[in-house]
Design a protein around this motif. Structure first.
Motif, PDB file in Angstrom:
ATOM      1  N   LYS A 178     -13.397  18.471  -4.725  1.00  0.00           N
ATOM      2  CA  LYS A 178     -13.904  19.189  -5.904  1.00  0.00           C
ATOM      3  C   LYS A 178     -13.055  18.867  -7.127  1.00  0.00           C
ATOM      4  CE  LYS A 178     -16.067  23.018  -3.455  1.00  0.00           C
ATOM      5  NZ  LYS A 178     -16.057  24.452  -3.166  1.00  0.00           N
ATOM      6  N   LEU A 179     -11.739  18.854  -6.927  1.00  0.00           N
ATOM      7  CA  LEU A 179     -10.847  18.528  -8.039  1.00  0.00           C
ATOM      8  C   LEU A 179     -11.085  17.098  -8.519  1.00  0.00           C
ATOM      9  CD1 LEU A 179      -8.521  19.133  -9.966  1.00  0.00           C
ATOM     10  CD2 LEU A 179      -6.943  18.499  -8.140  1.00  0.00           C
ATOM     11  N   LEU A 180     -11.202  16.147  -7.581  1.00  0.00           N
ATOM     12  CA  LEU A 180     -11.441  14.755  -7.961  1.00  0.00           C
ATOM     13  C   LEU A 180     -12.768  14.600  -8.698  1.00  0.00           C
ATOM     14  CD1 LEU A 180     -10.105  12.898  -4.800  1.00  0.00           C
ATOM     15  CD2 LEU A 180      -9.064  12.980  -7.071  1.00  0.00           C
ATOM     16  N   ASN A 181     -13.798  15.318  -8.255  1.00  0.00           N
ATOM     17  CA  ASN A 181     -15.086  15.274  -8.956  1.00  0.00           C
ATOM     18  C   ASN A 181     -14.954  15.816 -10.372  1.00  0.00           C
ATOM     19  OD1 ASN A 181     -16.603  14.099  -6.924  1.00  0.00           O
ATOM     20  ND2 ASN A 181     -17.148  16.053  -6.004  1.00  0.00           N
ATOM     21  N   CYS A 182     -14.196  16.891 -10.506  1.00  0.00           N
ATOM     22  CA  CYS A 182     -13.983  17.471 -11.831  1.00  0.00           C
ATOM     23  C   CYS A 182     -13.172  16.516 -12.708  1.00  0.00           C
ATOM     24  CB  CYS A 182     -13.292  18.826 -11.721  1.00  0.00           C
ATOM     25  SG  CYS A 182     -14.346  20.090 -10.969  1.00  0.00           S
ATOM     26  N   LEU A 183     -12.165  15.884 -12.134  1.00  0.00           N
ATOM     27  CA  LEU A 183     -11.360  14.926 -12.895  1.00  0.00           C
ATOM     28  C   LEU A 183     -12.220  13.760 -13.373  1.00  0.00           C
ATOM     29  CD1 LEU A 183      -8.057  14.838 -10.824  1.00  0.00           C
ATOM     30  CD2 LEU A 183      -8.313  15.654 -13.174  1.00  0.00           C
ATOM     31  N   LYS A 184     -13.180  13.337 -12.548  1.00  0.00           N
ATOM     32  CA  LYS A 184     -14.062  12.229 -12.925  1.00  0.00           C
ATOM     33  C   LYS A 184     -14.927  12.582 -14.130  1.00  0.00           C
ATOM     34  CE  LYS A 184     -14.394  10.167  -8.350  1.00  0.00           C
ATOM     35  NZ  LYS A 184     -15.242   9.971  -7.173  1.00  0.00           N
ATOM     36  N   SER A 185     -15.198  13.874 -14.317  1.00  0.00           N
ATOM     37  CA  SER A 185     -16.044  14.268 -15.438  1.00  0.00           C
ATOM     38  C   SER A 185     -15.262  14.366 -16.753  1.00  0.00           C
ATOM     39  CB  SER A 185     -16.753  15.591 -15.137  1.00  0.00           C
ATOM     40  OG  SER A 185     -15.812  16.637 -15.064  1.00  0.00           O
ATOM     41  N   LEU A 186     -13.930  14.254 -16.679  1.00  0.00           N
ATOM     42  CA  LEU A 186     -13.118  14.231 -17.895  1.00  0.00           C
ATOM     43  C   LEU A 186     -13.221  12.857 -18.549  1.00  0.00           C
ATOM     44  CD1 LEU A 186      -9.821  15.956 -16.635  1.00  0.00           C
ATOM     45  CD2 LEU A 186     -11.684  17.010 -17.927  1.00  0.00           C
ATOM     46  N   SER A 187     -12.881  12.807 -19.818  1.00  0.00           N
ATOM     47  CA  SER A 187     -12.863  11.516 -20.506  1.00  0.00           C
ATOM     48  C   SER A 187     -11.689  10.685 -20.004  1.00  0.00           C
ATOM     49  CB  SER A 187     -12.737  11.727 -22.019  1.00  0.00           C
ATOM     50  OG  SER A 187     -11.419  12.158 -22.340  1.00  0.00           O
ATOM     51  N   GLU A 188     -11.718   9.399 -20.301  1.00  0.00           N
ATOM     52  CA  GLU A 188     -10.633   8.494 -19.908  1.00  0.00           C
ATOM     53  C   GLU A 188      -9.290   8.990 -20.450  1.00  0.00           C
ATOM     54  OE1 GLU A 188      -9.013   5.180 -18.048  1.00  0.00           O
ATOM     55  OE2 GLU A 188     -11.106   5.786 -17.971  1.00  0.00           O
ATOM     56  N   GLU A 189      -9.272   9.392 -21.714  1.00  0.00           N
ATOM     57  CA  GLU A 189      -8.033   9.881 -22.334  1.00  0.00           C
ATOM     58  C   GLU A 189      -7.553  11.169 -21.656  1.00  0.00           C
ATOM     59  OE1 GLU A 189      -6.141  10.982 -26.684  1.00  0.00           O
ATOM     60  OE2 GLU A 189      -8.285  11.218 -26.394  1.00  0.00           O
ATOM     61  N   GLU A 190      -8.467  12.071 -21.350  1.00  0.00           N
ATOM     62  CA  GLU A 190      -8.079  13.319 -20.689  1.00  0.00           C
ATOM     63  C   GLU A 190      -7.487  13.046 -19.307  1.00  0.00           C
ATOM     64  OE1 GLU A 190     -11.302  16.443 -22.638  1.00  0.00           O
ATOM     65  OE2 GLU A 190     -11.928  15.174 -20.969  1.00  0.00           O
ATOM     66  N   ARG A 191      -8.109  12.139 -18.539  1.00  0.00           N
ATOM     67  CA  ARG A 191      -7.563  11.781 -17.219  1.00  0.00           C
ATOM     68  C   ARG A 191      -6.183  11.135 -17.355  1.00  0.00           C
ATOM     69  NH1 ARG A 191     -12.816   9.989 -16.420  1.00  0.00           N
ATOM     70  NH2 ARG A 191     -12.169   7.815 -16.525  1.00  0.00           N
ATOM     71  N   HIS A 192      -6.031  10.320 -18.385  1.00  0.00           N
ATOM     72  CA  HIS A 192      -4.750   9.651 -18.634  1.00  0.00           C
ATOM     73  C   HIS A 192      -3.657  10.697 -18.898  1.00  0.00           C
ATOM     74  CE1 HIS A 192      -2.002   6.538 -19.842  1.00  0.00           C
ATOM     75  NE2 HIS A 192      -1.880   7.056 -21.045  1.00  0.00           N
ATOM     76  N   ILE A 193      -3.945  11.688 -19.714  1.00  0.00           N
ATOM     77  CA  ILE A 193      -2.964  12.734 -20.043  1.00  0.00           C
ATOM     78  C   ILE A 193      -2.629  13.555 -18.803  1.00  0.00           C
ATOM     79  CG2 ILE A 193      -2.600  14.847 -21.387  1.00  0.00           C
ATOM     80  CD1 ILE A 193      -4.313  13.445 -23.613  1.00  0.00           C
ATOM     81  N   ILE A 194      -3.637  13.911 -18.014  1.00  0.00           N
ATOM     82  CA  ILE A 194      -3.403  14.660 -16.767  1.00  0.00           C
ATOM     83  C   ILE A 194      -2.544  13.831 -15.813  1.00  0.00           C
ATOM     84  CG2 ILE A 194      -4.563  15.490 -14.660  1.00  0.00           C
ATOM     85  CD1 ILE A 194      -4.800  17.481 -16.917  1.00  0.00           C
ATOM     86  N   ALA A 195      -2.815  12.540 -15.715  1.00  0.00           N
ATOM     87  CA  ALA A 195      -2.038  11.679 -14.820  1.00  0.00           C
ATOM     88  C   ALA A 195      -0.584  11.581 -15.276  1.00  0.00           C
ATOM     89  CB  ALA A 195      -2.669  10.284 -14.751  1.00  0.00           C
ATOM     90  N   LEU A 196      -0.361  11.498 -16.583  1.00  0.00           N
ATOM     91  CA  LEU A 196       1.013  11.451 -17.095  1.00  0.00           C
ATOM     92  C   LEU A 196       1.747  12.759 -16.819  1.00  0.00           C
ATOM     93  CD1 LEU A 196       0.457   9.657 -20.522  1.00  0.00           C
ATOM     94  CD2 LEU A 196       1.728   8.756 -18.565  1.00  0.00           C
ATOM     95  N   LYS A 197       1.052  13.879 -16.990  1.00  0.00           N
ATOM     96  CA  LYS A 197       1.693  15.190 -16.828  1.00  0.00           C
ATOM     97  C   LYS A 197       1.935  15.514 -15.359  1.00  0.00           C
ATOM     98  CE  LYS A 197       3.257  19.158 -18.281  1.00  0.00           C
ATOM     99  NZ  LYS A 197       4.474  19.234 -19.084  1.00  0.00           N
ATOM    100  N   PHE A 198       0.907  15.402 -14.534  1.00  0.00           N
ATOM    101  CA  PHE A 198       1.012  15.866 -13.149  1.00  0.00           C
ATOM    102  C   PHE A 198       1.270  14.752 -12.145  1.00  0.00           C
ATOM    103  CE2 PHE A 198      -1.545  19.010 -15.432  1.00  0.00           C
ATOM    104  CZ  PHE A 198      -0.732  20.104 -15.270  1.00  0.00           C
ATOM    105  N   GLY A 199       0.818  13.554 -12.447  1.00  0.00           N
ATOM    106  CA  GLY A 199       1.094  12.436 -11.551  1.00  0.00           C
ATOM    107  C   GLY A 199       2.481  11.870 -11.784  1.00  0.00           C
ATOM    108  N   ALA A 200       2.787  11.593 -13.057  1.00  0.00           N
ATOM    109  CA  ALA A 200       4.083  11.007 -13.398  1.00  0.00           C
ATOM    110  C   ALA A 200       5.145  12.074 -13.643  1.00  0.00           C
ATOM    111  CB  ALA A 200       3.944  10.134 -14.634  1.00  0.00           C
ATOM    112  N   ASN A 201       4.713  13.324 -13.795  1.00  0.00           N
ATOM    113  CA  ASN A 201       5.637  14.441 -14.001  1.00  0.00           C
ATOM    114  C   ASN A 201       6.463  14.269 -15.281  1.00  0.00           C
ATOM    115  OD1 ASN A 201       6.568  16.950 -13.262  1.00  0.00           O
ATOM    116  ND2 ASN A 201       8.260  16.138 -12.056  1.00  0.00           N
ATOM    117  N   LEU A 202       5.819  13.739 -16.321  1.00  0.00           N
ATOM    118  CA  LEU A 202       6.502  13.566 -17.596  1.00  0.00           C
ATOM    119  C   LEU A 202       6.452  14.860 -18.396  1.00  0.00           C
ATOM    120  CD1 LEU A 202       5.288  10.065 -18.855  1.00  0.00           C
ATOM    121  CD2 LEU A 202       7.447  10.631 -17.748  1.00  0.00           C
ATOM    122  N   LYS A 203       7.465  15.040 -19.235  1.00  0.00           N
ATOM    123  CA  LYS A 203       7.499  16.179 -20.157  1.00  0.00           C
ATOM    124  C   LYS A 203       6.574  15.868 -21.324  1.00  0.00           C
ATOM    125  CE  LYS A 203      12.243  17.148 -18.970  1.00  0.00           C
ATOM    126  NZ  LYS A 203      13.276  16.140 -18.818  1.00  0.00           N
TER     127      LYS A 203
END
Length: 185
Positions: free
Chosen positions: A122-147
């Motif tokens: 469900k989360l992955l489906n929701c992430l797919k509905s975000l824009s490319e930029e929104e997914r990029h920001i989420i990946a930087l924050k939660f995937g890369a754990n950047l401040k």
């Protein structure tokens, strides 16, 4: 998060192997998570992660602390590797075997695993509905754990703007998750 003194390592060329080991041990999981958030395939994420670390090894002499922090430099390389990957996918539309491997490896297990998989899907489906930029920001924050400050450097914007964007994206994700029937505990 501990910050690494890359210049200390660079000035001692005999310690390059130690430096690369240190960089890999301290950043590989965050780089992997960042990439996985974007590609949603373990195999592809591992391949792209190895490309990132190969480029880091090749370009380490071009790193300048005056231009950006090491983490920002590292994740800029990761972002560029991802961009190259997505560009190549647009040029070569083909059926990826990675998707099949991921599906096969997700055999149904105990009930807890099924519930967790359902929530992840469900989360992955929701992430797919975000824009490319929104997914990029989420990946930087939660995937890369950047401040937020580090994300701002990568994106070329202010940390306040990053905070606002994250707030809006998370609010949007929450609404999408609720529409998917995800129940928060």
């Amino acid at each position: 998060m501990e910050h690494i003194d890359i210049h200390g390592y660079l000035n001692k060329s005999a310690n390059r192997e130690e430096m690369f080991t240190y960089i890999f041990e301290n950043y590989s999981q965050r780089v992997y998570n960042y990439i996985y958030y974007r590609v949603n395939s373990h195999y592809t994420a591992e391949d792209l992660m190895s490309t990132v670390f190969e480029k880091i090894m090749l370009k380490i002499d071009s790193y300048s602390e005056k231009k950006a922090s090491f983490e920002v430099w590292l994740f800029a390389i990761a972002r560029n590797v991802l961009n190259d990957h997505f560009r190549s996918l647009k040029r070569h539309t083909f059926f990826s075997l990675d998707i099949i491997r991921d599906l096969i490896s997700k055999q149904p297990g105990p009930e807890e695993k099924m519930i967790a998989n359902e929530a992840n899907n469900k989360l992955l489906n929701c992430l797919k509905s975000l824009s490319e930029e929104e997914r990029h920001i989420i990946a930087l924050k939660f995937g890369a754990n950047l401040k937020n400050v580090e994300i701002a450097e990568v994106l070329g914007t202010s940390s306040n703007n990053v905070g606002v964007m994250l707030f809006r994206i998370i609010k949007k994700l929450k609404i999408l998750m609720e529409k998917e029937g995800y129940m928060y505990e």
